[in-house]
Scaffold this motif. Sequence first.
Motif, PDB file in Angstrom:
ATOM      1  N   SER A 430       1.132  -1.138   0.189  1.00 22.22           N
ATOM      2  CA  SER A 430      -0.050  -0.045  -0.294  1.00 22.22           C
ATOM      3  C   SER A 430       0.518   1.225   0.004  1.00 22.22           C
ATOM      4  O   SER A 430       0.898   2.014  -1.127  1.00 22.22           O
ATOM      5  CB  SER A 430      -0.596   0.057   1.187  1.00 22.22           C
ATOM      6  OG  SER A 430      -0.341  -0.471   2.692  1.00 22.22           O
ATOM      7  N   ASP A 431       1.833   1.136   1.087  1.00 25.45           N
ATOM      8  CA  ASP A 431       2.972   2.505   0.408  1.00 25.45           C
ATOM      9  C   ASP A 431       3.283   2.933  -0.874  1.00 25.45           C
ATOM     10  O   ASP A 431       3.592   4.222  -1.659  1.00 25.45           O
ATOM     11  CB  ASP A 431       4.245   1.973   1.521  1.00 25.45           C
ATOM     12  CG  ASP A 431       3.798   2.714   3.469  1.00 25.45           C
ATOM     13  OD1 ASP A 431       2.811   2.907   3.315  1.00 25.45           O
ATOM     14  OD2 ASP A 431       4.387   1.827   3.884  1.00 25.45           O
ATOM     15  N   VAL A 432       4.105   1.406  -1.943  1.00 24.49           N
ATOM     16  CA  VAL A 432       4.514   1.755  -2.887  1.00 24.49           C
ATOM     17  C   VAL A 432       2.975   2.503  -4.113  1.00 24.49           C
ATOM     18  O   VAL A 432       3.856   2.998  -4.245  1.00 24.49           O
ATOM     19  CB  VAL A 432       4.683   0.499  -3.086  1.00 24.49           C
ATOM     20  CG1 VAL A 432       5.118   0.751  -4.379  1.00 24.49           C
ATOM     21  CG2 VAL A 432       5.921  -0.128  -2.792  1.00 24.49           C
ATOM     22  N   ASN A 433       2.336   1.472  -3.729  1.00 24.34           N
ATOM     23  CA  ASN A 433       1.026   2.516  -4.701  1.00 24.34           C
ATOM     24  C   ASN A 433       0.910   3.084  -4.258  1.00 24.34           C
ATOM     25  O   ASN A 433       0.234   4.107  -5.404  1.00 24.34           O
ATOM     26  CB  ASN A 433       0.282   1.211  -4.113  1.00 24.34           C
ATOM     27  CG  ASN A 433      -0.147  -0.306  -4.814  1.00 24.34           C
ATOM     28  OD1 ASN A 433       0.587  -0.207  -5.446  1.00 24.34           O
ATOM     29  ND2 ASN A 433      -0.999  -1.112  -3.918  1.00 24.34           N
ATOM     30  N   GLU A 444       7.337   0.338 -14.002  1.00 26.20           N
ATOM     31  CA  GLU A 444       8.135  -0.240 -14.281  1.00 26.20           C
ATOM     32  C   GLU A 444       9.166   0.101 -14.134  1.00 26.20           C
ATOM     33  O   GLU A 444      10.144  -0.060 -14.503  1.00 26.20           O
ATOM     34  CB  GLU A 444       7.203  -0.754 -15.706  1.00 26.20           C
ATOM     35  CG  GLU A 444       6.909   0.514 -16.430  1.00 26.20           C
ATOM     36  CD  GLU A 444       6.034   0.715 -17.276  1.00 26.20           C
ATOM     37  OE1 GLU A 444       5.431   1.386 -18.100  1.00 26.20           O
ATOM     38  OE2 GLU A 444       4.916   0.792 -16.318  1.00 26.20           O
ATOM     39  N   ARG A 445       9.507   1.681 -13.382  1.00 33.40           N
ATOM     40  CA  ARG A 445      10.526   2.242 -13.791  1.00 33.40           C
ATOM     41  C   ARG A 445      10.351   2.559 -12.177  1.00 33.40           C
ATOM     42  O   ARG A 445      12.060   3.022 -11.660  1.00 33.40           O
ATOM     43  CB  ARG A 445       9.974   3.917 -13.656  1.00 33.40           C
ATOM     44  CG  ARG A 445       9.026   4.545 -14.728  1.00 33.40           C
ATOM     45  CD  ARG A 445      10.604   4.046 -16.194  1.00 33.40           C
ATOM     46  NE  ARG A 445      10.950   4.791 -17.192  1.00 33.40           N
ATOM     47  CZ  ARG A 445      10.644   3.903 -18.242  1.00 33.40           C
ATOM     48  NH1 ARG A 445      10.751   2.859 -18.726  1.00 33.40           N
ATOM     49  NH2 ARG A 445      10.414   4.957 -19.345  1.00 33.40           N
ATOM     50  N   LEU A 446      10.032   1.391 -11.031  1.00 31.64           N
ATOM     51  CA  LEU A 446      10.927   1.078  -9.825  1.00 31.64           C
ATOM     52  C   LEU A 446      11.058   0.295  -9.767  1.00 31.64           C
ATOM     53  O   LEU A 446      10.224  -1.039 -10.252  1.00 31.64           O
ATOM     54  CB  LEU A 446       9.511   2.297  -8.157  1.00 31.64           C
ATOM     55  CG  LEU A 446       9.377   1.700  -7.385  1.00 31.64           C
ATOM     56  CD1 LEU A 446      10.741   2.514  -6.835  1.00 31.64           C
ATOM     57  CD2 LEU A 446       8.153   1.578  -6.439  1.00 31.64           C
ATOM     58  N   SER A 472       1.622  -5.959 -10.211  1.00 33.07           N
ATOM     59  CA  SER A 472       1.056  -3.909 -10.906  1.00 33.07           C
ATOM     60  C   SER A 472       2.618  -3.743 -11.576  1.00 33.07           C
ATOM     61  O   SER A 472       2.337  -2.524 -12.537  1.00 33.07           O
ATOM     62  CB  SER A 472       1.596  -3.609  -9.729  1.00 33.07           C
ATOM     63  OG  SER A 472       2.483  -3.310  -9.076  1.00 33.07           O
ATOM     64  N   GLY A 473       3.281  -4.297 -11.812  1.00 31.25           N
ATOM     65  CA  GLY A 473       4.586  -3.772 -13.087  1.00 31.25           C
ATOM     66  C   GLY A 473       5.570  -3.236 -12.163  1.00 31.25           C
ATOM     67  O   GLY A 473       6.477  -3.340 -13.073  1.00 31.25           O
ATOM     68  N   ILE A 474       5.893  -3.742 -10.419  1.00 32.67           N
ATOM     69  CA  ILE A 474       7.150  -3.122 -10.575  1.00 32.67           C
ATOM     70  C   ILE A 474       8.055  -4.109  -9.959  1.00 32.67           C
ATOM     71  O   ILE A 474       7.405  -5.659 -10.083  1.00 32.67           O
ATOM     72  CB  ILE A 474       6.397  -2.630  -8.611  1.00 32.67           C
ATOM     73  CG1 ILE A 474       5.451  -1.466  -8.849  1.00 32.67           C
ATOM     74  CG2 ILE A 474       8.371  -2.533  -7.998  1.00 32.67           C
ATOM     75  CD1 ILE A 474       4.588  -1.257  -7.264  1.00 32.67           C
ATOM     76  N   GLU A 475       8.879  -3.939 -10.385  1.00 31.23           N
ATOM     77  CA  GLU A 475      10.155  -4.966  -9.870  1.00 31.23           C
ATOM     78  C   GLU A 475      10.721  -4.855  -9.040  1.00 31.23           C
ATOM     79  O   GLU A 475      10.716  -4.379  -8.083  1.00 31.23           O
ATOM     80  CB  GLU A 475      11.383  -4.676 -11.430  1.00 31.23           C
ATOM     81  CG  GLU A 475      12.359  -5.972 -11.632  1.00 31.23           C
ATOM     82  CD  GLU A 475      11.126  -7.076 -12.283  1.00 31.23           C
ATOM     83  OE1 GLU A 475      11.146  -7.762 -11.312  1.00 31.23           O
ATOM     84  OE2 GLU A 475      12.120  -7.117 -13.593  1.00 31.23           O
ATOM     85  N   VAL A 476      11.217  -6.533  -8.868  1.00 33.95           N
ATOM     86  CA  VAL A 476      11.359  -7.206  -7.202  1.00 33.95           C
ATOM     87  C   VAL A 476      13.403  -7.763  -7.857  1.00 33.95           C
ATOM     88  O   VAL A 476      13.284  -8.253  -8.953  1.00 33.95           O
ATOM     89  CB  VAL A 476      10.230  -7.845  -6.296  1.00 33.95           C
ATOM     90  CG1 VAL A 476      11.534  -8.542  -5.827  1.00 33.95           C
ATOM     91  CG2 VAL A 476       9.654  -7.250  -6.240  1.00 33.95           C
ATOM     92  N   PRO A 495       9.684 -14.873  -6.412  1.00 37.65           N
ATOM     93  CA  PRO A 495       8.919 -13.660  -7.488  1.00 37.65           C
ATOM     94  C   PRO A 495       9.767 -12.806  -7.852  1.00 37.65           C
ATOM     95  O   PRO A 495       8.903 -11.536  -7.835  1.00 37.65           O
ATOM     96  CB  PRO A 495       7.750 -14.214  -6.888  1.00 37.65           C
ATOM     97  CG  PRO A 495       7.344 -13.461  -6.370  1.00 37.65           C
ATOM     98  CD  PRO A 495       8.231 -14.652  -5.018  1.00 37.65           C
ATOM     99  N   ALA A 496      11.168 -12.934  -8.168  1.00 37.86           N
ATOM    100  CA  ALA A 496      12.248 -11.564  -8.115  1.00 37.86           C
ATOM    101  C   ALA A 496      12.707 -11.829  -9.425  1.00 37.86           C
ATOM    102  O   ALA A 496      12.971 -12.947 -10.208  1.00 37.86           O
ATOM    103  CB  ALA A 496      13.120 -12.036  -7.419  1.00 37.86           C
ATOM    104  N   GLY A 497      12.608 -10.231 -10.095  1.00 34.87           N
ATOM    105  CA  GLY A 497      12.919 -10.559 -11.316  1.00 34.87           C
ATOM    106  C   GLY A 497      14.976 -10.371 -11.708  1.00 34.87           C
ATOM    107  O   GLY A 497      15.283 -10.418 -12.302  1.00 34.87           O
TER     108      GLY A 497
END
Length: 590
Positions: A430-433, A444-446, A472-476, A495-497
């Motif tokens: 929720s903080d990130v969103n 995708e920029r984060l 949601s498109g955020i990379e980890v 589930p990390a990229g």
Amino acid sequence: MSSPVVPLADGGRTGGHRSRRPAPALPAVPASVLDAFPSPTALLDSEGTVLLVNAAWAGQLEQGAALPLAAGDDYAEAVLAARDDDDVRTLLAGLGELTAHGGPPVSIDVALGPAPVGRWVHVQASRVDESGQLVLTHTDITASVEAVRDSSRRALYDHLTELPNRVHLQELVEAELTSGDERGTAVLILDVDEFKAVNDTLGHDTGDLLIRQVAARLARAARELDTVGRLGGDEFVVLCRDVDAEEALRLAERCRAVFAEPFTVAGATVPLTASIGVAVSGGQRSSAADLVRDADLAKYAAKAAGRNTVTLFEEELRDAAQRRLRVTTELRDAIGAGELVVHYQPLLHLRTRTVTGVEALVRWQHPERGLLPPSEFVPVAEASGLVDELTRWVLATVARDAAGWDAMGLPLTAAVNISATHMGSGTLVSDVNSVLASSGLRPERLVLELTETSVAEDPERAAEQFAELRVSGIEVSIDDFGSGFSCLGQIVSMPAGILKIDKSLVQGIAGVGHKQASQSAAAVETVVSLARACGMRSVAEGVETPEQLATVAALGCTYAQGFVIARPMPAEDLPRWLGSRSRRRAALTG
């Protein structure tokens, strides 16, 4: 009654026999009136002789619940035969004064029966007339007294282990420090390592059984003159009397040794260890609070040293604690005062040799100490509960900066380090969103980075939140891989990229010895292969020399980051640095 009381106080008529005199024929109160009293009631003459007892007294006497008393008995002798103590003597003196001189009724609680048990009665007596006769009632208050005793005990003893609790331990330590012991008093604070995992896996009921077993083992390990207590949770205290520092450390090691054998509970074998802090009284320590606090500081140092250790308090620990407190106070103010800044270190894509992203590194522009690196204050933020607030500030700042670069035509990803405590708080997603919505930055920029060891602390929670973020498109990214000893299966199932190779492995490939360099290169190549097999990209951290840069590129790393590429820089400097780098590359290829 006054005449026989004084001799009794001097030990006169306290023998095993009881005298009996003929009862006077004219009692001042009829028996029928006495029988109307619900409590056991007796009528005494001026000499203390029993004239009458009522029906309630006789009824309780048949049940063995009343003081044995009949007409003609001497009341003082009967009471003293049951119990001779200060309270009883006070009662008899008061009755004598009331008989002789009158005055307000006597009202007192006394124990009747051998110590420490026996019945408690509330005695109330009033003078009937000028003859000095007394009406006296005995009301049984044993249940109330026992309830008060139980309540007092509960206030001083732990309900689970029956050991002294925090309040009582403080009293015991204080009493010991003021006793004038020429040697010393020591406090051992013991914390069971990783006990939360026991409660989480076996349940709190099983955890309670284990706590009882730990308490029993510690009680057996302590000396007879020591006191074992429980502070609460999985923390215990041992108060060691008449010891010096060396003896206190030996006792601490003996307590630690009780964990050598695993515990068995609810059909399960549970291995446990303990971290123990030791503090010994000295001239500068004036109170129990000081001694307990110092032992607690030593305990935290023992846990920080790797757990399952014993640490003796030293003044440096207190100085460090005071520094942490000062930094915590200043940091809380700094977040709101605009003293924090974010610097960005570029990330180089090795195949194309282009900068595709940055890592955000928070700095503190301290008004007195200058620009402080995160190592100076982030651990304090984690220990003090400020890290979530700090991370939210960093996320908001980075999202705003990255959105600005995007608008300038610089499509860079921005990586933000996330602490394990923030991951565990449950508010990360929720903080990130929230910051993405307020800044307008595309997901995708984060990139969010969590260290390998932090992931291993709670892999299920990490995997759940990682998955939600990536959807949601955020990379980890998993940071500092190779610095810990976590389960490989947990890491590869995340589930990390992105997998970031710890700088300790990268810097070894340029070691002075050929064998060391080749071993480090093999380790880096293995991690690169692991990342590729798991569908992850790899990042070599801490690349500081052209040789290291060339080697990690040859080993197949996707990205590199380090001083050889660029040092961290303020947000406003990044566009200029990128522009100058592009111009240099154009000049070289032109």
